[in-house]
Design a protein around this motif. Sequence first.
Motif, short mmCIF file in Angstrom:
data_model
loop_
_atom_site.label_atom_id
_atom_site.label_comp_id
_atom_site.label_asym_id
_atom_site.label_seq_id
_atom_site.Cartn_x
_atom_site.Cartn_y
_atom_site.Cartn_z
N THR A 24 -10.93 -2.73 -21.17
CA THR A 24 -11.88 -3.15 -22.19
C THR A 24 -11.77 -4.65 -22.43
N ASN A 25 -12.58 -5.15 -23.36
CA ASN A 25 -12.59 -6.58 -23.67
C ASN A 25 -12.99 -6.77 -25.12
N LYS A 26 -13.02 -8.01 -25.57
CA LYS A 26 -13.30 -8.31 -26.97
C LYS A 26 -14.69 -7.84 -27.37
N ALA A 27 -15.68 -8.04 -26.50
CA ALA A 27 -17.05 -7.64 -26.83
C ALA A 27 -17.15 -6.14 -27.05
N GLU A 28 -16.50 -5.36 -26.17
CA GLU A 28 -16.54 -3.91 -26.36
C GLU A 28 -15.77 -3.52 -27.62
N GLY A 29 -14.68 -4.22 -27.90
CA GLY A 29 -13.93 -3.93 -29.10
C GLY A 29 -14.78 -4.11 -30.35
N ILE A 30 -15.58 -5.16 -30.38
CA ILE A 30 -16.49 -5.40 -31.51
C ILE A 30 -17.53 -4.29 -31.59
N GLU A 31 -18.05 -3.88 -30.44
CA GLU A 31 -19.03 -2.81 -30.39
C GLU A 31 -18.45 -1.50 -30.91
N ASN A 32 -17.23 -1.18 -30.47
CA ASN A 32 -16.58 0.05 -30.93
C ASN A 32 -16.37 0.04 -32.45
N LYS A 33 -15.93 -1.11 -32.96
CA LYS A 33 -15.67 -1.23 -34.40
C LYS A 33 -16.96 -1.09 -35.20
N GLU A 34 -18.04 -1.67 -34.69
CA GLU A 34 -19.32 -1.58 -35.39
C GLU A 34 -19.86 -0.15 -35.38
N ASN A 35 -19.71 0.56 -34.26
CA ASN A 35 -20.16 1.96 -34.20
C ASN A 35 -19.40 2.82 -35.20
N PHE A 36 -18.10 2.58 -35.29
CA PHE A 36 -17.27 3.33 -36.24
C PHE A 36 -17.71 3.03 -37.67
N ALA A 37 -17.91 1.73 -37.98
CA ALA A 37 -18.28 1.33 -39.33
C ALA A 37 -19.64 1.88 -39.72
#
Length: 537
Positions: A366-379
């Motif tokens: 994974t990478n930072k961009a996907e990490g942001i995407e995952n966090k936003e989906n969860f939120a």
Amino acid sequence: MSNLLNRRLSLLDSIDHRPLLSQGLRGIERETLRVNPDGTLAVTPHPLALGSALTHPQITTDYSESLLEFITPAETDIATVLQELDAIQRFTYASLEKEILWHQSMPCVLPEEKDIPIAWYGTSHIGMVKHVYRRGLALRYGKSMQCIAGIHYNYSLSENLWKVLQQAEGGTADAMHYQSESYVAQIRNFHRYSWLLMYLFGASPALSAPFLRGRQHQLNHLSDDTLYLPFATSLRMSDLGYQNNAQDGLVPPYNTLLEYMRSLSLAVRQPYPAYEKIGTRQNGEWIQINTNVLQIENEFYATIRPKRVIRSGERPIEALCSRGVQYIEVRCMDVNPFEPLGISVETGHFLDAFLLFCALHDSPLTNKAEGIENKENFARTVKRGRQPGLQLHHQGADISLQEWGLALLDKIRPVAELLDVQRGDDAHSASLEIQRNKLLDPQQTPSAQVLDAIRAEGGSFSAFALKQSNQIAADFRMRPPTSDEMEYFQSLATASIAEQTEIERNQTGDFDQFIADYGARTSSHLCCEIQENAQVS
């Protein structure tokens, strides 16, 4: 189905390997507040009849003296785990007088911050470290936030299963290294898909208005004493919960165990200016273990953690460094107020299928961009999960929560079916159908049902929660422990008190030096040790 998932399922679906599916372990840690009959927090000490919170293996406290934590043994079948959790709770009710257990994730109406009792573990050095750590949490996050309760689901696969996969895939790394990195890959997939768990099982869409202590918020009023969001699934897991700016960006994407351990190792040594201003002592008393970003590794807020059973005096990161990942701890599950144990066997069956899917499915780095995407989906899911047409992000493109959720269930189905073949029933497939119905009809989710029940009580979260807690308490008290169960738990309580007494009797040395030595366990050389171990593997 991905090629990798298909190959792995085919490999495990054989007479020789299928039994390995039944050898993994799962266990539950369930948190719950003790409250008075009127629904106010019980500020009494941890009941002596329950034993020592420091040394009891199954009944302890979490943040507060009022916040019980029940810990089941690890078992191969979730049904057995729930039987053991049931026995713990029946014994607890038999040991309480008028108090009951608050059957919600979000807390009851709490007293003033100063009146919420921090958990006490006696006068031994290790007991005092646990207490001082909680004093630090109060300074950093506030006591009220520490009274939120949840269910932690511990899960592992058989070590022999990992070895079979490694052999079939031609892995040449050390077995411990392969297993550890496979768990890290599972965690990457969990972060990609855990929004689904919040939609399906989130059960905290509302809370008591005084909980926020006058802080600014963007919640709606359901009534004078209750705040909510109309489409929320889990306010517990939203930004109202146990989070702090000091932890932002603390751990990079989970690409290797080394990255994870080095980040935590640095965080427990890196000073944080706001905490430095507070200091470690006031009036000669310790108020936090240190002034670093994290006092200890367990302070890191995470929805899932790689874990290893620690030895006496060992720190979590030391255990991971020396012996690798043994299991994962899922930390995002709400207490379901409609289930006597806070979680059902059907939910456990789905979690087992979901987590096995995460372990076997492709898990690219994974990478930072996907990490942001995952966090936003969860939120988005915890705050607006039941909103009609809600869009999430998948690999940079928009996709509806419902469409993606249904597609994920289709991918998980072969995993559930294999587990059912091994068991000789349809428990996992049946659980998948229940979850599919929730995606098709949001009113079937626990969060929607909780809001309906709150509205039936005049829109009062506290009224609903107290009514539900009293009903659950009455049911437990109608099923007291058997004489054998009572004898077993009383013996555990007695033994735990004796063990704490012995620890305190044999206490030597100075507490200040003990804390200094404890902190030195994650000194700069540990990162070097981690690097060396990784290279050896």
